[in-house]
Design a protein around this motif. Structure first.
Motif, PDB file in Angstrom:
ATOM      1  N   THR A 112       0.425  -1.183  -0.121  1.00  0.00           N
ATOM      2  CA  THR A 112       0.288   0.669   0.260  1.00  0.00           C
ATOM      3  C   THR A 112       0.669   1.403  -0.201  1.00  0.00           C
ATOM      4  OG1 THR A 112      -1.763  -0.961   1.691  1.00  0.00           O
ATOM      5  CG2 THR A 112      -2.032   1.301   1.414  1.00  0.00           C
ATOM      6  N   SER A 136       0.610   5.569   0.529  1.00  0.00           N
ATOM      7  CA  SER A 136      -0.414   6.762   0.795  1.00  0.00           C
ATOM      8  C   SER A 136       0.749   7.741  -0.052  1.00  0.00           C
ATOM      9  CB  SER A 136      -0.724   6.722   1.963  1.00  0.00           C
ATOM     10  OG  SER A 136      -1.602   6.071   2.386  1.00  0.00           O
ATOM     11  N   GLY A 137       2.104   8.000   0.311  1.00  0.00           N
ATOM     12  CA  GLY A 137       2.521   9.478   0.369  1.00  0.00           C
ATOM     13  C   GLY A 137       4.234   8.838  -0.177  1.00  0.00           C
ATOM     14  N   GLY A 138       4.653   7.745  -0.172  1.00  0.00           N
ATOM     15  CA  GLY A 138       5.330   7.197  -0.637  1.00  0.00           C
ATOM     16  C   GLY A 138       6.789   7.360  -0.169  1.00  0.00           C
ATOM     17  N   HIS A 139       6.835   8.186   1.403  1.00  0.00           N
ATOM     18  CA  HIS A 139       7.578   8.436   2.137  1.00  0.00           C
ATOM     19  C   HIS A 139       8.784   7.496   2.558  1.00  0.00           C
ATOM     20  CE1 HIS A 139       6.381  12.976   0.291  1.00  0.00           C
ATOM     21  NE2 HIS A 139       7.686  12.990   1.697  1.00  0.00           N
ATOM     22  N   ASP A 140       8.477   5.960   2.817  1.00  0.00           N
ATOM     23  CA  ASP A 140       8.508   5.538   3.474  1.00  0.00           C
ATOM     24  C   ASP A 140      10.544   5.965   2.916  1.00  0.00           C
ATOM     25  OD1 ASP A 140       8.380   2.171   4.898  1.00  0.00           O
ATOM     26  OD2 ASP A 140      10.241   2.229   4.157  1.00  0.00           O
ATOM     27  N   SER A 199       6.487   1.212   0.405  1.00  0.00           N
ATOM     28  CA  SER A 199       5.655   1.158   0.025  1.00  0.00           C
ATOM     29  C   SER A 199       5.659   0.962  -1.986  1.00  0.00           C
ATOM     30  CB  SER A 199       5.165   2.836   0.051  1.00  0.00           C
ATOM     31  OG  SER A 199       6.046   3.452  -0.730  1.00  0.00           O
ATOM     32  N   ASN A 246       7.199  17.610  10.220  1.00  0.00           N
ATOM     33  CA  ASN A 246       7.998  19.128   9.674  1.00  0.00           C
ATOM     34  C   ASN A 246       7.724  18.610   8.399  1.00  0.00           C
ATOM     35  OD1 ASN A 246       7.972  19.648  12.164  1.00  0.00           O
ATOM     36  ND2 ASN A 246       9.841  18.869  12.910  1.00  0.00           N
ATOM     37  N   GLY A 280       2.742  11.154   3.399  1.00  0.00           N
ATOM     38  CA  GLY A 280       1.586  11.124   2.975  1.00  0.00           C
ATOM     39  C   GLY A 280       0.935  10.453   4.580  1.00  0.00           C
ATOM     40  N   GLY A 339       1.023   6.431   5.660  1.00  0.00           N
ATOM     41  CA  GLY A 339       1.701   5.701   6.416  1.00  0.00           C
ATOM     42  C   GLY A 339       2.115   6.944   7.789  1.00  0.00           C
ATOM     43  N   HIS A 340       2.299   8.142   7.969  1.00  0.00           N
ATOM     44  CA  HIS A 340       2.315   8.659   8.850  1.00  0.00           C
ATOM     45  C   HIS A 340       1.628   8.367  10.213  1.00  0.00           C
ATOM     46  CE1 HIS A 340       4.863  12.345  10.507  1.00  0.00           C
ATOM     47  NE2 HIS A 340       3.522  13.117  10.668  1.00  0.00           N
ATOM     48  N   PHE A 389       5.567  12.382  14.428  1.00  0.00           N
ATOM     49  CA  PHE A 389       6.010  13.221  15.218  1.00  0.00           C
ATOM     50  C   PHE A 389       6.551  14.534  14.731  1.00  0.00           C
ATOM     51  CE2 PHE A 389       9.783  15.428  16.866  1.00  0.00           C
ATOM     52  CZ  PHE A 389       9.386  15.491  18.186  1.00  0.00           C
ATOM     53  N   GLU A 443       1.321  -1.484   6.942  1.00  0.00           N
ATOM     54  CA  GLU A 443       1.375  -2.310   5.787  1.00  0.00           C
ATOM     55  C   GLU A 443       0.721  -3.374   6.599  1.00  0.00           C
ATOM     56  OE1 GLU A 443       1.888  -2.794   2.499  1.00  0.00           O
ATOM     57  OE2 GLU A 443       1.764  -4.842   2.576  1.00  0.00           O
ATOM     58  N   VAL A 454      -5.463   0.524   5.340  1.00  0.00           N
ATOM     59  CA  VAL A 454      -6.225   1.800   6.169  1.00  0.00           C
ATOM     60  C   VAL A 454      -6.758   3.135   5.613  1.00  0.00           C
ATOM     61  CG1 VAL A 454      -5.994   3.916   8.376  1.00  0.00           C
ATOM     62  CG2 VAL A 454      -5.035   1.702   8.629  1.00  0.00           C
ATOM     63  N   TYR A 460      12.225   4.415  15.664  1.00  0.00           N
ATOM     64  CA  TYR A 460      10.953   5.005  15.663  1.00  0.00           C
ATOM     65  C   TYR A 460      10.563   4.372  14.556  1.00  0.00           C
ATOM     66  CZ  TYR A 460       7.825   8.072  13.700  1.00  0.00           C
ATOM     67  OH  TYR A 460       6.749   9.684  13.523  1.00  0.00           O
ATOM     68  N   ASN A 468       8.642   5.019  11.787  1.00  0.00           N
ATOM     69  CA  ASN A 468       8.448   6.065  10.361  1.00  0.00           C
ATOM     70  C   ASN A 468       9.812   6.396  10.204  1.00  0.00           C
ATOM     71  OD1 ASN A 468       5.906   6.052   9.859  1.00  0.00           O
ATOM     72  ND2 ASN A 468       5.374   7.944  11.063  1.00  0.00           N
TER      73      ASN A 468
HETATM   74  P1  FDA Z   1       4.227   5.182   1.883  1.00  0.00           P
HETATM   75  O1  FDA Z   1       3.064   5.835   1.304  1.00  0.00           O
HETATM   76  O2  FDA Z   1       5.708   5.363   1.344  1.00  0.00           O
HETATM   77  O3  FDA Z   1       4.244   3.995   3.490  1.00  0.00           O
HETATM   78  C1  FDA Z   1       4.583   3.959   4.595  1.00  0.00           C
HETATM   79  C2  FDA Z   1       4.963   2.414   4.893  1.00  0.00           C
HETATM   80  O4  FDA Z   1       2.932   2.170   4.974  1.00  0.00           O
HETATM   81  C3  FDA Z   1       4.962   1.494   4.117  1.00  0.00           C
HETATM   82  O5  FDA Z   1       4.783  -0.124   4.128  1.00  0.00           O
HETATM   83  C4  FDA Z   1       3.348   1.611   3.679  1.00  0.00           C
HETATM   84  O6  FDA Z   1       3.373   0.132   2.345  1.00  0.00           O
HETATM   85  C5  FDA Z   1       2.177   1.956   4.500  1.00  0.00           C
HETATM   86  N1  FDA Z   1       1.546   2.416   4.342  1.00  0.00           N
HETATM   87  C6  FDA Z   1       0.780   3.405   3.502  1.00  0.00           C
HETATM   88  N2  FDA Z   1      -0.173   3.431   3.487  1.00  0.00           N
HETATM   89  C7  FDA Z   1      -0.748   2.556   4.630  1.00  0.00           C
HETATM   90  C8  FDA Z   1      -2.182   2.555   4.619  1.00  0.00           C
HETATM   91  N3  FDA Z   1      -3.029   3.946   4.186  1.00  0.00           N
HETATM   92  N4  FDA Z   1      -3.060   1.748   5.410  1.00  0.00           N
HETATM   93  C9  FDA Z   1      -1.924   0.813   5.428  1.00  0.00           C
HETATM   94  N5  FDA Z   1      -0.693   1.023   5.067  1.00  0.00           N
HETATM   95  C10 FDA Z   1       0.114   2.003   4.767  1.00  0.00           C
HETATM   96  N6  FDA Z   1       8.053  11.241  10.339  1.00  0.00           N
HETATM   97  C11 FDA Z   1       7.965  12.271  11.507  1.00  0.00           C
HETATM   98  O7  FDA Z   1       6.995  11.377  12.331  1.00  0.00           O
HETATM   99  N7  FDA Z   1       7.873  13.352  11.261  1.00  0.00           N
HETATM  100  C12 FDA Z   1       9.181  14.058  10.188  1.00  0.00           C
HETATM  101  O8  FDA Z   1       8.644  15.709  10.243  1.00  0.00           O
HETATM  102  C13 FDA Z   1       9.314  13.002   9.187  1.00  0.00           C
HETATM  103  N8  FDA Z   1       9.851  14.137   8.171  1.00  0.00           N
HETATM  104  C14 FDA Z   1       9.871  13.158   6.703  1.00  0.00           C
HETATM  105  C15 FDA Z   1      10.741  13.787   5.994  1.00  0.00           C
HETATM  106  C16 FDA Z   1      10.793  13.276   4.631  1.00  0.00           C
HETATM  107  C17 FDA Z   1      11.279  14.514   3.479  1.00  0.00           C
HETATM  108  C18 FDA Z   1      10.494  11.959   4.371  1.00  0.00           C
HETATM  109  C19 FDA Z   1      11.046  10.829   3.447  1.00  0.00           C
HETATM  110  C20 FDA Z   1       9.964  11.160   5.486  1.00  0.00           C
HETATM  111  C21 FDA Z   1       9.672  11.828   7.033  1.00  0.00           C
HETATM  112  N9  FDA Z   1       9.101  10.938   8.200  1.00  0.00           N
HETATM  113  C22 FDA Z   1       9.005  12.172   9.282  1.00  0.00           C
HETATM  114  C23 FDA Z   1       8.874  10.003   7.700  1.00  0.00           C
HETATM  115  C24 FDA Z   1       7.154   8.963   7.898  1.00  0.00           C
HETATM  116  O9  FDA Z   1       6.631   9.236   8.568  1.00  0.00           O
HETATM  117  C25 FDA Z   1       7.763   8.463   7.162  1.00  0.00           C
HETATM  118  O10 FDA Z   1       8.590   7.343   5.792  1.00  0.00           O
HETATM  119  C26 FDA Z   1       5.853   7.687   7.097  1.00  0.00           C
HETATM  120  O11 FDA Z   1       5.771   6.076   6.868  1.00  0.00           O
HETATM  121  C27 FDA Z   1       5.186   8.339   5.140  1.00  0.00           C
HETATM  122  O12 FDA Z   1       3.525   7.722   4.827  1.00  0.00           O
HETATM  123  P2  FDA Z   1       4.036   7.898   3.552  1.00  0.00           P
HETATM  124  O13 FDA Z   1       2.229   7.782   3.391  1.00  0.00           O
HETATM  125  O14 FDA Z   1       4.263   9.118   3.057  1.00  0.00           O
HETATM  126  O15 FDA Z   1       4.660   6.319   2.711  1.00  0.00           O
END
Ligand code: FDA
Length: 501
Positions: free
Chosen positions: A81, A83-87, A92, A150, A155, A158-159, A165, A211, A216, A437, A439
């Motif tokens: 899955t 969402s925002g691809g920031h893993d 993801s 921040n 996304g 994932g967050h 935080f 994941e 969600v 942590y 994330n």
């Molecule tokens: P992404 O889509 O990559 O998903 C992350 C993981 O969650 C993957 O394993 C995915 O399969 C799973 N997933 C995604 N959506 C889901 C859903 N809907 N249901 C179930 N599983 C799902 N963190 C923080 O706490 N404070 C911060 O300030 C920051 N800052 C920051 C800056 C930058 C540049 C990056 C790259 C990352 C951060 N982060 C962060 C870390 C961030 O919180 C972490 O990478 C999150 O998991 C990203 O969520 P995404 O939906 O973008 O990621």
């Protein structure tokens, strides 16, 4: 691995019965690459050699997600899955294991945000970004905020799954601490909410990492109160000024500041940048800084007053000279990325910080180092209230290494810098286990192995207890209840807890 048994044609046929073909993107389609890249944040995981998805489903309705899960199970195709691809480790959208065949379920279109201003609550789709949430909350009422990261392009899905935080966490805790309901598609393809999913699953999805437990779709969150005007500053000190002394003192001061004040440190290019968010006006901030941290020499001239939503722009761009609408821009810079992180329980002695600076920070590969204080609300939540157990540390450390040049030489230099500094910090940081942590995903901590048809619990404990300490076992117990066949799986997914013998 599902490669041996996955039936990709059957999977596509099954998907096509419930999902418009225009939303199913196979590698043969022109749209595949641009959709794949649309939220890739770490270029390391699109290099040749990483496994790409068999196809991408760009869901626009909950039923598409349900169909993808049901079809995936029926035809043995696993799902990642996004969402925002920031893993940080690309989990993801990519896999380092060439045998891991999977489809990406992209939720970017499921990003509706609806605000109930009278109750200070919002429903947020997982595909929304933090910036979109901040913007929508403030548009409903300038005194609404939300505690989360921040970086505005992160996304929500994932967050919130991993905790969340940010600058409001000393006052209000993690994002996950402010989730009051959620809609989940489970491994059977059922739609569940808080009352139908049960207490344990609702506990696990609020910090147990993405994941593992299902998909969600959306989250109901409590919006928190922020004043109409907040104050920020950014004060830079060079090493030969007072940077090391100030950081030494900061370690004990920042976690003990009043909850209305968040003061982080960013170290880069031989400078320490002290960046603050104060939930109040300049006068109050100057008084607080004089009382708690006079050595920083902060004065009225450092103050920048603005709305809270503008402060989220400031925290990312280090300037407030951009329109608030930049929060709605979902694009983000792509770079190669490796992050390692840690937690600190006792201030690191000045001499040790000086030594680390001399040995590591003068190197051209030096990463951006971020020190983020806990304390306040963070420290007052019991470690078992949510899966995130690291509540009582003074602060978290991040070595955020990002670079733009391709090639193994650059990669190796960056990796060895980050791993080297992490190793050298061992005597001064969290112990037994190192506390990380989730994330800030780090595959160096260990990756899953199978035992029979499911992920090995014994092997997973090695990385899992670093993220979750004593909560890991409970997460595994929840996994056994909701996904005993271990359908939702990746390199660091939660394994089912083996039945007691
Ligand atoms: P992404 O889509 O990559 O998903 C992350 C993981 O969650 C993957 O394993 C995915 O399969 C799973 N997933 C995604 N959506 C889901 C859903 N809907 N249901 C179930 N599983 C799902 N963190 C923080 O706490 N404070 C911060 O300030 C920051 N800052 C920051 C800056 C930058 C540049 C990056 C790259 C990352 C951060 N982060 C962060 C870390 C961030 O919180 C972490 O990478 C999150 O998991 C990203 O969520 P995404 O939906 O973008 O990621």
């Amino acid at each position: 691995s599902s490669s041996a048994s996955s039936d990709v044609d059957g999977f596509i046929g099954c998907l096509s019965a419930g999902i418009p073909p225009s939303l199913i993107h196979t590698p043969a389609a022109n749209s595949y690459s641009s959709l794949l890249m649309s939220s890739v944040r770490n270029l390391r995981y699109v290099l040749p050699g990483t496994t790409r998805p068999l196809l991408i489903v760009a869901a626009t309705e909950p039923a598409h997600v349900q169909a993808t899960v049901v079809c995936g199970r029926r035809h043995s195709v696993r799902i990642r899955t996004r969402s925002g691809g920031h893993d940080y480790e690309g989990l993801s959208y990519a896999s380092v294991d060439p045998d891991q065949h999977f489809a990406v379920l992209d939720l970017a279109e499921l990003r509706a945000i609806s605000i109930d201003a009278s109750r200070s609550e919002a429903w947020v789709g997982s595909g929304a970004t933090l910036g979109e949430l901040y913007y929508a909350a403030a548009a409903a009422n300038q005194t609404f905020g939300f505690p989360a990261g921040n970086c505005p392009t992160v996304g929500v899905g994932g967050h919130l799954s991993g905790g969340g935080f940010g600058a409001l966490s000393r006052k209000y805790g993690l994002s996950a601490d402010n989730v009051i309901d959620a809609v989940v598609v489970d491994a059977e393809g059922r739609l569940l909410n808080r009352s139908t999913m049960g207490k344990d699953l609702f506990w696990a999805i609020r910090g147990g990492g993405g994941e593992s437990f299902g998909v969600v779709l959306s989250w109901k969150v409590r919006l928190v109160a922020v004043p109409e005007t907040v104050t920020v500053f950014s004060i830079r000190r060079l090493r030969n000024e007072s940077a090391v002394d100030l950081i030494t003192k900061w370690q004990a001061i920042a976690p003990a500041l009043p909850r209305d004040l968040y003061l982080r440190v960013l170290v880069q290019n031989q400078q320490a940048n002290f960046v603050a968010l104060f939930l109040g006006r300049c006068g109050g901030l100057v008084d607080t800084m004089r009382g708690h941290f006079p050595d920083l020499g902060m004065t009225e001239r450092d103050c920048q007053e603005m709305s809270w939503v503008k402060s989220t722009v400031f925290f990312f761009y280090n300037t407030a000279d951009r329109p608030t609408e930049v929060l709605l821009d979902r694009r983000s810079a792509n770079y190669y990325l490796k992050v390692k992180s840690d937690h600190v329980a006792e201030p690191i002695p000045r001499q040790a910080l000086e030594g680390i600076w001399t040995k590591w920070l003068e190197q051209p590969e030096a990463a951006l180092i971020m020190l983020d204080p806990y304390g306040g609300r963070m420290g007052s939540i019991p470690p078992s209230a949510t899966p995130f157990p690291h509540r009582h540390y003074l602060y978290q450390f991040q070595f955020f290494s990002f670079w733009f040049e391709n090639g193994t030489a650059a990669l190796e230099r960056r990796l060895s810098w980050v791993r080297g500094v992490y190793e050298d910090l061992t005597p001064f940081v969290s112990k037994n286990p190192r506390a990380v942590y989730v994330n800030y995903r780090d595959l160096d901590l260990g990756t899953n192995e199978l035992e029979g048809n499911v992920t090995s619990y014994a092997k997973a404990r090695v990385w899992g207890e670093k993220y979750f300490k004593g909560n890991f076992k409970r997460l595994a117990a929840v996994k056994s209840m909701v996904d005993p066949d271990d359908f939702f799986r990746n390199e660091q997914s939660i394994p089912p807890l083996p039945a007691a013998k």
